[in-house]
Design an enzyme around this catalytic site. Structure first.
Site, PDB file in Angstrom:
ATOM      1  N   GLN A   1       0.826  -1.202   0.000  1.00 33.41           N
ATOM      2  CA  GLN A   1       0.000   0.000   0.000  1.00 33.41           C
ATOM      3  C   GLN A   1       0.861   1.253   0.000  1.00 33.41           C
ATOM      4  O   GLN A   1       2.064   1.189   0.266  1.00 33.41           O
ATOM      5  CB  GLN A   1      -0.897  -0.004   1.241  1.00 33.41           C
ATOM      6  CG  GLN A   1      -0.129  -0.118   2.536  1.00 33.41           C
ATOM      7  CD  GLN A   1      -0.889  -0.834   3.622  1.00 33.41           C
ATOM      8  OE1 GLN A   1      -2.113  -0.896   3.627  1.00 33.41           O
ATOM      9  NE2 GLN A   1      -0.175  -1.386   4.604  1.00 33.41           N
TER      10      GLN A   1
ATOM     11  N   HIS B   1      -9.041   4.502  19.968  1.00 36.71           N
ATOM     12  CA  HIS B   1      -8.318   3.439  20.652  1.00 36.71           C
ATOM     13  C   HIS B   1      -8.884   3.164  22.046  1.00 36.71           C
ATOM     14  O   HIS B   1      -8.934   2.005  22.479  1.00 36.71           O
ATOM     15  CB  HIS B   1      -6.830   3.784  20.736  1.00 36.71           C
ATOM     16  CG  HIS B   1      -6.106   3.618  19.442  1.00 36.71           C
ATOM     17  ND1 HIS B   1      -5.361   4.618  18.862  1.00 36.71           N
ATOM     18  CD2 HIS B   1      -6.031   2.560  18.588  1.00 36.71           C
ATOM     19  CE1 HIS B   1      -4.850   4.178  17.718  1.00 36.71           C
ATOM     20  NE2 HIS B   1      -5.248   2.932  17.533  1.00 36.71           N
TER      21      HIS B   1
ATOM     22  N   ASP C   1       0.434   1.045  14.301  1.00 37.37           N
ATOM     23  CA  ASP C   1       0.760   2.354  14.879  1.00 37.37           C
ATOM     24  C   ASP C   1       0.994   2.280  16.382  1.00 37.37           C
ATOM     25  O   ASP C   1       1.489   3.228  16.988  1.00 37.37           O
ATOM     26  CB  ASP C   1      -0.325   3.388  14.566  1.00 37.37           C
ATOM     27  CG  ASP C   1      -1.701   2.976  15.058  1.00 37.37           C
ATOM     28  OD1 ASP C   1      -1.829   2.578  16.232  1.00 37.37           O
ATOM     29  OD2 ASP C   1      -2.664   3.070  14.279  1.00 37.37           O
TER      30      ASP C   1
ATOM     31  N   GLU D   1       0.827  -7.397  12.444  1.00 41.56           N
ATOM     32  CA  GLU D   1       0.741  -6.348  11.429  1.00 41.56           C
ATOM     33  C   GLU D   1       1.277  -6.859  10.096  1.00 41.56           C
ATOM     34  O   GLU D   1       2.383  -7.410  10.031  1.00 41.56           O
ATOM     35  CB  GLU D   1       1.538  -5.122  11.889  1.00 41.56           C
ATOM     36  CG  GLU D   1       1.792  -4.074  10.832  1.00 41.56           C
ATOM     37  CD  GLU D   1       0.519  -3.461  10.266  1.00 41.56           C
ATOM     38  OE1 GLU D   1       0.373  -3.463   9.026  1.00 41.56           O
ATOM     39  OE2 GLU D   1      -0.322  -2.995  11.067  1.00 41.56           O
TER      40      GLU D   1
ATOM     41  N   ASP E   1      -7.808  -4.010  14.663  1.00 49.39           N
ATOM     42  CA  ASP E   1      -7.356  -2.648  14.371  1.00 49.39           C
ATOM     43  C   ASP E   1      -6.816  -2.622  12.946  1.00 49.39           C
ATOM     44  O   ASP E   1      -5.630  -2.394  12.708  1.00 49.39           O
ATOM     45  CB  ASP E   1      -6.293  -2.238  15.384  1.00 49.39           C
ATOM     46  CG  ASP E   1      -6.032  -0.742  15.367  1.00 49.39           C
ATOM     47  OD1 ASP E   1      -6.787  -0.011  14.702  1.00 49.39           O
ATOM     48  OD2 ASP E   1      -5.071  -0.304  16.019  1.00 49.39           O
TER      49      ASP E   1
END
Length: 286
Positions: free
Chosen positions: A35, A66, A90, A110, A160
């Protein structure tokens, strides 16, 4: 790569809809294997980042997202020890989870190492060192593969992720939600963001249906998040826990017992209100 030119930062949440942040300045960008990652400074929300032109996290309002994604679920659990964050490069979700003293281990699964690198360089105000905490392990790669091969059991799972129409699409499928149960502890809860109440309600309703097919209790929350341009919907799902049934005094007692007193948005007074949806939204999700 860096740019000093001011640019209008515009987002298109649906065909025919647009909102944005005048005076935004792009300060870094990179095309990863998955991306385009861009970092912006904005007068309205401070530093933020986007993936393929979609808003992800801003320093100015990340605490709303969050805190809501983590604390209602974590407080519903009597003593969460292990948490799995799907996405979350993040570090914001990990930071909130670390506020609970019983937490011993957090896995941040991630997909894109470039997101973690961007956060380390530009979003220290979001992760606040959580990515380097000894209790946090960042696992780079396909989160679905991690779930399929993991022998661990987690008390909390936080979705997330980027939206369903993105590289994370498989993780929103009913098949994945079913497979995910294999890594859930007997008392476990997952937290998932559903999208905009204004622009993504049909998609949110489909996700809620899939969750209800897999889990005994599913509750939907909402919060207005400026970066996302609308009322934002989130869901909590579990076979054994029910966050919406907790009273204000239950939440206050648990926050006090865990020494959590520095939150900026969520607290015991807000907790019941998170589950009060506008009638049209409630009817559509029913």
């Amino acid at each position: 790569m860096f740019s000093r030119a001011d640019s209008p930062l515009l987002f298109h949440p649906a065909p025919g809809a647009v909102y944005g942040f005048p005076g935004a300045r792009r300060i870094a960008w990179v095309d990863s294997a998955y991306q385009r990652i861009e970092v912006w400074d904005t007068p309205q929300l401070g530093r933020l980042f986007t993936l393929d032109g979609r808003p992800m996290t801003s320093v100015g309002d990340e605490h709303i997202y969050h805190e809501c994604m983590v604390h209602p679920a974590a407080l519903a659990h009597p003593e969460p020890r292990k948490a799995l964050v799907l996405g979350g490069g993040d570090g914001g979700a990990a930071r909130q989870l670390l506020a609970h003293p019983s937490i011993e281990r957090i896995v941040v699964a991630e997909l894109d190492d470039a997101v973690v690198g961007m956060a380390r360089r530009h979003l220290q105000a979001v992760h606040q060192g959580a990515l380097d905490d000894r209790r946090v392990q960042v696992v780079i790669g396909d989160a679905a593969r991690f779930v399929a091969t993991s022998a661990e059991r987690f008390d909390l799972v936080v979705f997330d992720l980027t939206p369903p129409d993105s590289p994370a699409a498989e993780l929103y499928s009913s098949a994945f939600l079913t497979r995910l149960k294999a890594v859930l502890a007997p008392r476990a809860m997952l937290s998932m963001h559903l999208g905009s109440a204004q622009f993504h309600l049909e998609r949110a309703a489909a996700l809620v249906r899939d969750l209800r097919a897999c889990y005994a209790t599913v509750n939907v929350m909402s919060a207005s998040i400026p970066l996302y341009g609308s009322l934002w919907l989130m869901a909590l799902a579990s076979d054994t826990l029910d966050a919406a049934s907790l009273f204000r005094h239950d939440i206050q007692d648990r926050l006090s017992a865990r020494g959590i007193d520095a939150l900026r948005y969520y607290d015991a007074a807000l907790h019941p209100a998170l589950f009060t949806l506008p009638r049209g939204v409630r009817d559509r999700l029913r």
